[in-house]
Write a protein that holds these residues in place. Structure first.
Motif, short mmCIF file in Angstrom:
data_model
loop_
_atom_site.label_atom_id
_atom_site.label_comp_id
_atom_site.label_asym_id
_atom_site.label_seq_id
_atom_site.Cartn_x
_atom_site.Cartn_y
_atom_site.Cartn_z
N ALA A 76 0.79 -0.82 0.03
CA ALA A 76 -0.38 0.09 -0.07
C ALA A 76 1.07 1.14 -0.31
O ALA A 76 0.36 2.38 -1.08
N LEU A 77 2.24 1.34 0.76
CA LEU A 77 3.07 2.06 1.21
C LEU A 77 3.46 2.56 -0.23
O LEU A 77 3.65 4.04 -0.55
N ARG A 78 3.88 1.76 -0.81
CA ARG A 78 4.40 1.87 -2.10
C ARG A 78 4.49 2.19 -3.57
O ARG A 78 4.07 3.39 -4.28
N ALA A 79 2.41 2.04 -3.71
CA ALA A 79 1.47 1.62 -4.46
C ALA A 79 0.99 3.41 -4.68
O ALA A 79 1.16 3.71 -4.95
N ALA A 80 1.21 4.05 -2.97
CA ALA A 80 1.58 5.31 -2.78
C ALA A 80 2.36 6.35 -2.65
O ALA A 80 2.25 7.51 -2.61
N GLY A 81 3.70 6.32 -3.06
CA GLY A 81 4.91 6.98 -3.64
C GLY A 81 5.94 6.55 -2.75
O GLY A 81 7.16 7.18 -2.45
N ALA A 82 5.86 5.59 -1.23
CA ALA A 82 7.09 5.51 -0.97
C ALA A 82 8.21 5.22 -2.00
O ALA A 82 8.41 4.21 -2.67
N GLU A 83 9.20 5.10 -0.83
CA GLU A 83 10.89 4.99 -2.27
C GLU A 83 11.49 4.01 -1.58
O GLU A 83 11.97 2.70 -2.42
N HIS A 84 10.86 3.65 -0.18
CA HIS A 84 11.53 1.95 0.71
C HIS A 84 11.13 2.40 1.65
O HIS A 84 10.67 2.95 2.19
N VAL A 85 10.47 1.00 1.93
CA VAL A 85 9.90 0.52 2.95
C VAL A 85 10.90 -0.49 3.72
O VAL A 85 10.70 -1.55 3.12
N ALA A 86 10.82 -0.77 4.63
CA ALA A 86 11.69 -1.52 5.53
C ALA A 86 10.62 -1.93 7.31
O ALA A 86 9.77 -1.56 7.44
N ALA A 87 10.86 -3.15 7.44
CA ALA A 87 10.03 -3.30 8.92
C ALA A 87 10.80 -3.70 10.11
O ALA A 87 12.08 -4.52 10.07
N VAL A 88 10.37 -3.22 11.34
CA VAL A 88 10.45 -4.11 12.81
C VAL A 88 9.66 -4.43 13.18
O VAL A 88 8.02 -3.49 13.27
N ALA A 89 9.92 -4.88 14.44
CA ALA A 89 8.76 -5.30 15.15
C ALA A 89 9.35 -6.45 16.31
O ALA A 89 11.24 -6.24 16.39
N TYR A 90 9.22 -6.47 17.91
CA TYR A 90 9.38 -6.31 18.85
C TYR A 90 10.45 -8.25 18.59
O TYR A 90 11.33 -8.32 19.24
N ALA A 91 9.48 -8.74 18.61
CA ALA A 91 9.77 -10.22 18.55
C ALA A 91 9.44 -11.15 16.79
O ALA A 91 8.57 -10.22 16.44
N ARG A 92 9.99 -11.98 16.44
CA ARG A 92 10.33 -12.52 15.53
C ARG A 92 9.84 -14.41 15.83
O ARG A 92 10.15 -14.83 16.15
#
Length: 243
Positions: free
Chosen positions: A223-239
């Motif tokens: 959704a963010l890339r479709a709206a124009g974000a050039e780079h998206v990464a992700a962080v969570a507390y637990a994997r």
């Protein structure tokens, strides 16, 4: 825009607040958010035993999916819309209990602890020139809980790292239950519906409490890339360690 900082309290106010908290702790001892053992320190949220058993992930792990093993072409995020992912802990033992305490028991001080542990170990390149975008909670769940756990973690992380928060994603469609859903169900096309509401930063770091299959991060990133974000990464507390 820079994150607004809270005005610093005078030293006397800090002393009075500390004395109040210690008195309350003596009258009604707080309990460890993970194991519910009584705590002796007023400001503690987790006991020493649970803190010692936190399942820290090794420094070396797959940069795309955050699993603590080489993935190569078999990486579950090899074609993901997000470029990288990271988490400090495995979703197991006390870490799993802390996530549940925040999400289902409203133990809101845990958001600060989680943000501190993310900030202490996250790779510098993951945090460089990004805006934090919390993974949005469905409005029905938000109304029922009264808070959004990902937003709380993102706000605490923003205060620690002086990063902006851009709450530009909204959940749409019916609420879907992720807890207990199979991997295939979580990854089913169209299961999660997200829309953009507001300006999208060029560089985004998605923030959530748990990274399981990556389906939620993927839907948000698309959704963010479709709206124009050039780079998206992700962080969570637990994997979650299962592929």
């Amino acid at each position: 825009p820079p994150v607004a900082r809270e005005p610093r309290r005078p030293p006397v106010a800090d002393l009075l607040l500390r004395a109040r908290d210690e008195l309350l702790a003596a009258l009604a001892p707080p309990a460890c958010a993970a194991c519910r053992t009584p705590l002796t320190a007023a400001h503690a949220v987790i006991c020493d035993a649970c803190r010692a058993q936190l399942p820290w992930l090794p420094r070396e792990r797959c940069p795309r999916c955050a699993l603590p093993r080489p993935c190569g072409e078999r990486c579950p995020a090899h074609d993901a819309a997000f470029a990288a992912a990271w988490a400090p802990l495995a979703h197991d033992g006390p870490a799993r209990a802390l996530v549940a305490a925040l999400k289902f028991r409203g133990a809101l001080p845990l958001a600060e602890l989680m943000a501190a542990q993310i900030a202490a170990g996250a790779p510098a390149e993951l945090l460089r020139e990004v805006a934090l975008v919390p993974v949005p909670l469905h409005p029905a769940r938000h109304r029922r809980r009264g808070f959004d756990q990902a937003a709380r973690i993102a706000e605490a992380l923003a205060r620690r790292l002086a990063l902006p928060v851009a709450s530009c994603l909204r959940r749409a469609g019916p609420a879907t239950r992720q807890l207990g859903a199979s991997r295939a169900t979580r990854l089913a096309a169209g299961r999660l519906t997200l829309r953009v509401a507001g300006p999208v930063p060029p560089r985004v770091l998605l923030v959530d409490d748990v990274h399981t299959t990556g389906a939620t991060f993927e839907a948000c990133a698309r959704a963010l890339r479709a709206a124009g974000a050039e780079h998206v990464a992700a962080v969570a507390y637990a994997r979650t360690l299962a592929r």
